[in-house]
Write a protein that holds these residues in place. Structure first.
Motif, PDB file in Angstrom:
ATOM      1  N   TRP A  45     -21.004  -2.189 -30.017  1.00  0.00           N
ATOM      2  CA  TRP A  45     -21.670  -3.239 -30.267  1.00  0.00           C
ATOM      3  C   TRP A  45     -21.167  -4.679 -29.598  1.00  0.00           C
ATOM      4  O   TRP A  45     -21.800  -5.729 -29.593  1.00  0.00           O
ATOM      5  N   HIS A  46     -19.893  -4.442 -29.043  1.00  0.00           N
ATOM      6  CA  HIS A  46     -19.237  -5.594 -28.798  1.00  0.00           C
ATOM      7  C   HIS A  46     -19.559  -5.950 -26.957  1.00  0.00           C
ATOM      8  O   HIS A  46     -18.978  -7.002 -26.548  1.00  0.00           O
ATOM      9  N   VAL A  69     -24.198  -5.984 -27.770  1.00  0.00           N
ATOM     10  CA  VAL A  69     -23.750  -7.422 -28.237  1.00  0.00           C
ATOM     11  C   VAL A  69     -25.112  -8.302 -28.364  1.00  0.00           C
ATOM     12  O   VAL A  69     -25.220  -8.825 -29.557  1.00  0.00           O
ATOM     13  N   LEU A 100     -18.987 -11.120 -32.366  1.00  0.00           N
ATOM     14  CA  LEU A 100     -19.765 -11.019 -31.252  1.00  0.00           C
ATOM     15  C   LEU A 100     -20.197 -12.373 -30.452  1.00  0.00           C
ATOM     16  O   LEU A 100     -20.302 -12.205 -29.340  1.00  0.00           O
ATOM     17  N   ASP A 103     -17.636 -12.424 -27.992  1.00  0.00           N
ATOM     18  CA  ASP A 103     -17.797 -11.224 -27.025  1.00  0.00           C
ATOM     19  C   ASP A 103     -19.108 -11.549 -25.954  1.00  0.00           C
ATOM     20  O   ASP A 103     -18.858 -11.087 -24.989  1.00  0.00           O
TER      21      ASP A 103
END
Length: 236
Positions: A45-46, A69, A100, A103
């Motif tokens: 997800w990052h 992300v 996030l 990120d």
């Protein structure tokens, strides 16, 4: 910390509601990374990888499973805005969004796929050799001084910048902007013909400037994302 200084009163009230008295965004800023070991599905997800030759972000190509992300930022905002999930899920979405948003502005989390990038290239900073990725994941900012010193640089940059322009665009365009920083500024720092690259002088100064600029944009956009997630109700 810079984002917290830009929160609207409405967003501050909502953060307090979720986290309790005297909440601070910095207290949850790394939560999304801290839970990866117990929730390994969240690791993807990052980041997002965009292939060489691309002219923009294509989520069907770059994020087909919806686990990058860019897609997760949208998902977290949606969960917070609708507020139809259980409270723990809403709190988790909020805490994840804080991670996030940063990120999305870390160049090498938005770069080329590993086989096409230079993340493993050796860079020497102040006599210490480390992979390029580690440099941008934390080592550079540690070399910039104390947390307060970096925050002050970000504040000065924010005061001089056109922050309203930074609020425009989409999640995809913000991701693409960061990708271009990686391809146009970060990867070129590495000497592909050398066993290792020494980062110093003007190149190091430019790297610090990029860190400050990306942190400032992340602060502005996180504050905006929270306002988008929690629109203030105004009577007609």
């Amino acid at each position: 910390m810079a984002a917290e200084e830009r929160l609207s009163d409405n967003a501050k009230r909502r953060v307090s509601y979720l986290l309790g008295r005297d909440p601070r965004l910095v207290d949850v800023a790394t939560w999304g990374h801290d839970i990866v070991s117990e929730r390994p599905e969240t690791e993807a997800w990052h980041s997002i990888t965009i292939p060489p030759g691309a002219t923009g972000v294509d989520l069907d190509r770059d994020c087909p499973l919806g686990d990058c992300v860019t897609a997760k930022v949208r998902e977290c905002v949606g969960i917070m805005r609708l507020s139809i999930r259980e409270r723990p899920e809403i709190v988790d979405a909020f805490k994840m969004l804080v991670s996030l948003a940063a990120d999305m502005h870390q160049p090498l989390l938005n770069g080329y796929p590993p086989s096409d990038g230079k993340e493993a290239s050796v860079v020497v900073l102040a006599g210490d050799a480390r992979p390029l990725f580690d440099l941008w994941e934390g080592d550079l900012i540690k070399r910039m001084g104390s947390e307060d010193a970096v925050l002050e640089r970000v504040r000065r940059h924010l005061a001089a910048a056109d922050t309203e322009a930074w609020k425009k665009g989409t999640y995809e365009s913000w991701t693409w902007e960061t990708h271009q920083v990686a391809t146009g500024n970060v990867y070129p720092l590495v000497d592909s013909a050398a066993a290792q690259t020494v980062l110093r002088g003007r190149a190091l100064s430019e790297a610090y400037d990029i860190v400050v600029d990306q942190l400032a944009k992340a602060a502005v956009r996180l504050a905006l994302l929270l306002d988008d997630a929690w629109p203030e109700w105004k009577p007609k």
